[in-house]
Design a protein around this motif. Structure first.
Motif, PDB file in Angstrom:
ATOM      1  N   THR A   1      16.921  20.810 122.913  1.00  0.00           N
ATOM      2  CA  THR A   1      17.303  20.945 124.327  1.00  0.00           C
ATOM      3  C   THR A   1      17.497  19.582 124.973  1.00  0.00           C
ATOM      4  O   THR A   1      18.504  19.334 125.666  1.00  0.00           O
ATOM      5  CB  THR A   1      16.204  21.720 125.084  1.00  0.00           C
ATOM      6  N   ILE A   2      16.529  18.683 124.763  1.00  0.00           N
ATOM      7  CA  ILE A   2      16.604  17.349 125.374  1.00  0.00           C
ATOM      8  C   ILE A   2      17.812  16.582 124.823  1.00  0.00           C
ATOM      9  O   ILE A   2      18.539  15.911 125.573  1.00  0.00           O
ATOM     10  CB  ILE A   2      15.294  16.570 125.123  1.00  0.00           C
ATOM     11  N   ALA A   3      18.045  16.684 123.524  1.00  0.00           N
ATOM     12  CA  ALA A   3      19.177  15.978 122.920  1.00  0.00           C
ATOM     13  C   ALA A   3      20.499  16.453 123.522  1.00  0.00           C
ATOM     14  O   ALA A   3      21.367  15.643 123.875  1.00  0.00           O
ATOM     15  CB  ALA A   3      19.172  16.183 121.408  1.00  0.00           C
ATOM     16  N   LYS A   4      20.645  17.765 123.657  1.00  0.00           N
ATOM     17  CA  LYS A   4      21.892  18.309 124.210  1.00  0.00           C
ATOM     18  C   LYS A   4      22.039  17.933 125.685  1.00  0.00           C
ATOM     19  O   LYS A   4      23.121  17.531 126.116  1.00  0.00           O
ATOM     20  CB  LYS A   4      21.914  19.826 124.054  1.00  0.00           C
ATOM     21  N   ASP A   5      20.970  18.050 126.457  1.00  0.00           N
ATOM     22  CA  ASP A   5      21.020  17.733 127.899  1.00  0.00           C
ATOM     23  C   ASP A   5      21.422  16.284 128.129  1.00  0.00           C
ATOM     24  O   ASP A   5      22.060  15.953 129.129  1.00  0.00           O
ATOM     25  CB  ASP A   5      19.649  17.971 128.539  1.00  0.00           C
TER      26      ASP A   5
END
Ligand code: NI
Ligand code: MN
Length: 228
Positions: A60-64
């Protein structure tokens, strides 16, 4: 100089004032998390292994953030299938990124992501030797004690070692203190304890043991920062 921020369990953010990275972001579902996943701003996400209390919010953090996931090959491949930009690595290999240098070490543990109640095998778990802002930080990941911690200490002038002390799944205090001698860092930060009842451990006991061995121990609460 690099700023080291503890976000609970085995999650740390490191920033040199220009670039920021996060290691093992287990925030959602961690009652002691020092931040929420939506607030994290980073250039890269480093994962030691696939267990939920490490890979956690990594995808999630990588995509955001449109951030690169750096992980052992099998875990990186899993993240790529989930739509992440990835850089696969493996044990013993190092690579220079724009934020610094990453080298993966061995770790004696397991690695899987749960797809429902079915484990999806994500290769070997790792530790990370991260060089950033002119400092060297060793994040041991989840591991039992191993003698080659001595090699890691001899080959790298480690400024800060992040060591699990919670026992049951990883080293307990006694083994972590032995590992500390092998790694020989300038200071140590205990991690992976008290998040769940089964890994209860007293960081003051570890700190006192470290002091007896001549090492500085910095006990960090979720949200705390320190300079490396
Ligand atoms: Ni684990
Ligand atoms: Mn763990």
């Amino acid at each position: 100089m690099v700023d080291l921020k503890f976000l609970g369990h085995s999650c740390f953010m490191l920033s040199d004032g220009d670039k920021s990275v996060i290691i093992d972001p287990f925030l959602t579902g961690n009652p002691q998390a020092g931040a929420t996943a939506g607030d994290i701003k980073v250039d890269a996400v480093l994962l030691t292994h696939g267990h939920g209390d490490h890979a956690g919010d990594g995808i999630t953090i990588a995509k955001d953030n449109d951030a690169l996931v750096i992980a052992p090959f099998e875990l990186a491949t899993y993240c790529e299938r989930q739509g992440c930009k990835v850089h696969p690595m493996h044990i013993g290999g190092g690579y220079r990124f724009d934020f610094g240098h990453v080298k993966l070490t061995q770790a004696w543990h397991g690695s899987a992501i749960m797809d429902g109640d079915i484990p999806f095998y994500t290769g070997n778990p790792c530790g990370i030797v991260l060089t950033m802002g002119g400092k060297i930080v060793y994040h041991a990941g989840d591991t039992g004690l191993f003698g080659d911690m001595k090699l890691i200490g001899e080959l790298n002038d480690i400024d800060c070692a992040l060591l699990p002390i919670g026992d049951n799944f990883t080293m307990g205090i006694k083994d972590a203190l032995y590992g500390l001698k092998l790694i020989d860092p300038k200071f140590v930060v205990p991690m992976h304890y008290n998040t769940f009842p089964v890994i209860e451990a007293d960081p003051e006991e570890f700190s006192a043991g470290a002091k007896d061995l001549g090492y500085e121990c910095r006990i960090m609460e979720p949200g705390d920062s320190t300079q490396v």
